[in-house]
Design a protein around this motif. Structure first.
Motif, mmCIF file in Angstrom:
data_model
loop_
_atom_site.group_PDB
_atom_site.id
_atom_site.type_symbol
_atom_site.label_atom_id
_atom_site.label_comp_id
_atom_site.label_asym_id
_atom_site.label_seq_id
_atom_site.Cartn_x
_atom_site.Cartn_y
_atom_site.Cartn_z
ATOM 1 N N ASP A 47 -1.953 -1.765 -2.558
ATOM 2 C CA ASP A 47 -0.553 -2.237 -2.585
ATOM 3 C C ASP A 47 0.691 -1.300 -3.266
ATOM 4 N N ARG A 69 2.486 -3.625 -10.921
ATOM 5 C CA ARG A 69 2.874 -4.834 -10.057
ATOM 6 C C ARG A 69 3.542 -5.942 -10.780
ATOM 7 N N SER A 115 7.170 -7.148 -9.121
ATOM 8 C CA SER A 115 7.214 -8.401 -8.864
ATOM 9 C C SER A 115 8.494 -9.158 -9.393
#
Length: 206
Positions: free
Chosen positions: A30, A116, A120
């Protein structure tokens, strides 16, 4: 886990560190590496679709803050600065817009977790840097600070909720954000962090 693809640029003046970061990013499903530069002068943010920029530059914090607020000043671009603990003026780069501070001691799992969290919309500070982080740099909201003070006082989540006039789920949400921001996962570590920052319960909560 949030599986939305994060586009990342690496700007670092240490070839070994830069190549290691690029290899790590390429290995995570990702995360997507969109640029790798040896200096900030080689990086053109206007033509690079980077949502996160990792800066690993051996510069004084004041110069890094100027790069963040000036050249990288963009709402769409979260910035991670990899910092040594000896560089203790983290407050200046946080005020400039830095969303994360990673220690050079961070391992692969911590680095990926930080990217991450930042991707976010959150913030992240490596645990071994938290003792250098000034709370008044704006990293914590007033409510998060109140929750942290009450945790350090030894209050349980239910009691914190009653004192603040909020639900216990809201307290849990604040604690999750505190863990992400400080890197302190255990309650004891949050308490230690609060004490290091001189945070004590002041009986000023509504």
């Amino acid at each position: 886990m949030d599986t939305e693809l994060r586009h990342i640029a690496v700007v670092g003046d240490c070839p070994m560190m830069r190549h290691g970061l690029c290899h790590l990013i390429d290995s995570v499903e990702d995360l997507s590496l969109v640029a790798s530069c040896a200096s900030i002068s080689d990086f053109d943010i206007s033509t690079t679709p980077a949502e996160i920029v990792i800066l690993d530059l051996r510069l004084p914090m004041r110069e890094l803050a100027g790069i963040v607020s000036g050249r990288l000043g963009s709402d769409r671009c979260a910035v991670v600065v990899i910092s040594d603990p000896v560089q203790i003026d983290i407050a200046s780069i946080v005020r400039a817009g830095v969303r994360g501070c990673l220690s050079r001691r961070a391992d692969e799992s911590e680095t990926v977790a930080a990217l991450r969290v930042i991707g976010s919309g959150g913030t992240f500070v490596s645990p071994d840097l938290t003792s250098y982080l000034l709370v008044d740099a704006g990293l914590l909201t007033d409510r998060e600070r109140q929750v942290l003070e009450l945790v350090a006082k030894g209050e349980r989540d239910r009691d914190i909720a009653l004192l603040l006039g909020v639900s216990e789920n809201t307290v849990h949400s604040h604690l999750d954000r505190l863990r992400n921001k400080t890197g302190c996962r255990r309650r004891a570590d949050l308490t230690r962090f609060a004490l290091q920052q001189g945070l004590t319960y002041r009986s000023t909560v509504p």
